[in-house]
Motif scaffolding. Sequence first.
Motif, PDB file in Angstrom:
ATOM      1  N   GLU A 143       1.059   1.589  -1.758  1.00 19.61           N
ATOM      2  CA  GLU A 143      -0.310   0.433  -1.319  1.00 19.61           C
ATOM      3  C   GLU A 143      -0.041  -0.540  -2.050  1.00 19.61           C
ATOM      4  N   VAL A 192      -0.856   3.156   6.524  1.00 18.61           N
ATOM      5  CA  VAL A 192      -1.947   2.604   7.377  1.00 18.61           C
ATOM      6  C   VAL A 192      -3.233   3.166   8.028  1.00 18.61           C
ATOM      7  N   ARG A 223      -7.121   3.055   8.001  1.00 17.11           N
ATOM      8  CA  ARG A 223      -8.165   3.507   8.604  1.00 17.11           C
ATOM      9  C   ARG A 223      -8.301   4.638   8.266  1.00 17.11           C
ATOM     10  N   PRO A 281      -5.185  -5.285   3.369  1.00 14.86           N
ATOM     11  CA  PRO A 281      -4.497  -4.133   4.119  1.00 14.86           C
ATOM     12  C   PRO A 281      -4.449  -5.115   6.230  1.00 14.86           C
ATOM     13  N   LEU A 304      -0.566  -7.180   6.562  1.00 12.49           N
ATOM     14  CA  LEU A 304       0.113  -6.441   8.317  1.00 12.49           C
ATOM     15  C   LEU A 304       0.216  -7.304   9.342  1.00 12.49           C
ATOM     16  N   MET A 315       3.409   1.268  13.441  1.00 13.21           N
ATOM     17  CA  MET A 315       3.446   1.209  12.161  1.00 13.21           C
ATOM     18  C   MET A 315       2.405  -0.461  12.801  1.00 13.21           C
ATOM     19  N   GLU A 342      -0.432   1.548  14.576  1.00 12.26           N
ATOM     20  CA  GLU A 342      -1.790   1.775  13.479  1.00 12.26           C
ATOM     21  C   GLU A 342      -1.947   0.068  12.685  1.00 12.26           C
ATOM     22  N   ALA A 343      -1.363  -0.480  13.305  1.00 14.48           N
ATOM     23  CA  ALA A 343      -2.443  -1.928  12.094  1.00 14.48           C
ATOM     24  C   ALA A 343      -3.030  -2.526  13.432  1.00 14.48           C
ATOM     25  N   LEU A 359      -6.057  -0.593  13.176  1.00  5.43           N
ATOM     26  CA  LEU A 359      -7.208  -0.729  11.791  1.00  5.43           C
ATOM     27  C   LEU A 359      -7.664  -2.450  12.139  1.00  5.43           C
TER      28      LEU A 359
END
Length: 207
Positions: free
Chosen positions: A27, A69, A73, A113, A117, A128, A131-132, A135
């Motif tokens: 991270e 990610v 979230r 984040p 991203l 990813m 998921e981004a 988020l």
Amino acid sequence: MLETLVKDRLRLRPRRDTREEILNTAEELLQRRGYNAFSYQHIAVQLGIRNAAIHYHFPGKEDLGVALVRRFRQRFRDWAESVAGQGDAWSRLTAFFETYIAYLAATDMRICPVGVLGSEFGVIPEPMRHEARLLMRENYEWLAETLQAGRDEGSLQFPGEARSKAVEVGAALQGGLQIARMAGPQRFHQVLEQLGLELRGGASGRN
């Protein structure tokens, strides 16, 4: 007797959570360097472990990225739940601003984040990206709901739709962090002051 003491010490020693340490290190590297600027070797060296230990928990870097990610979230959902019902919408919005101030105050000047991203969206793996997107959607839906609630209760004012204002506010915060990396923290605080003036009128910057 000595063997018993050694065993007792080993038993009482806190167990190392390697998976969590890997996520924490990844991270930090993601938010400072970006996804494509670090490797498993960077993590291994920083933690003093072998690459194989990372592959045990995350077979491929894509798996690690998705886990990161998803953790972002979950962290955001936990945060949103913690501030739900606390004060008026402006107070909750101020708490949201403070999460960005925390990134700014970090000695390594991390990017949020959503910002990091978004900047690498074209080069990160598709899982990813999925998921981004989620988020970002969760962040902006929270912003839109909070802005609308503030206008309904009279603590906030702005023209247009709440969803459009949420995009503007989010972009201002992310852009402000980027500018602050080059021009200094005061630039980000200028962004916050201006947002306050726009959302609260003349009294906002003093509250």
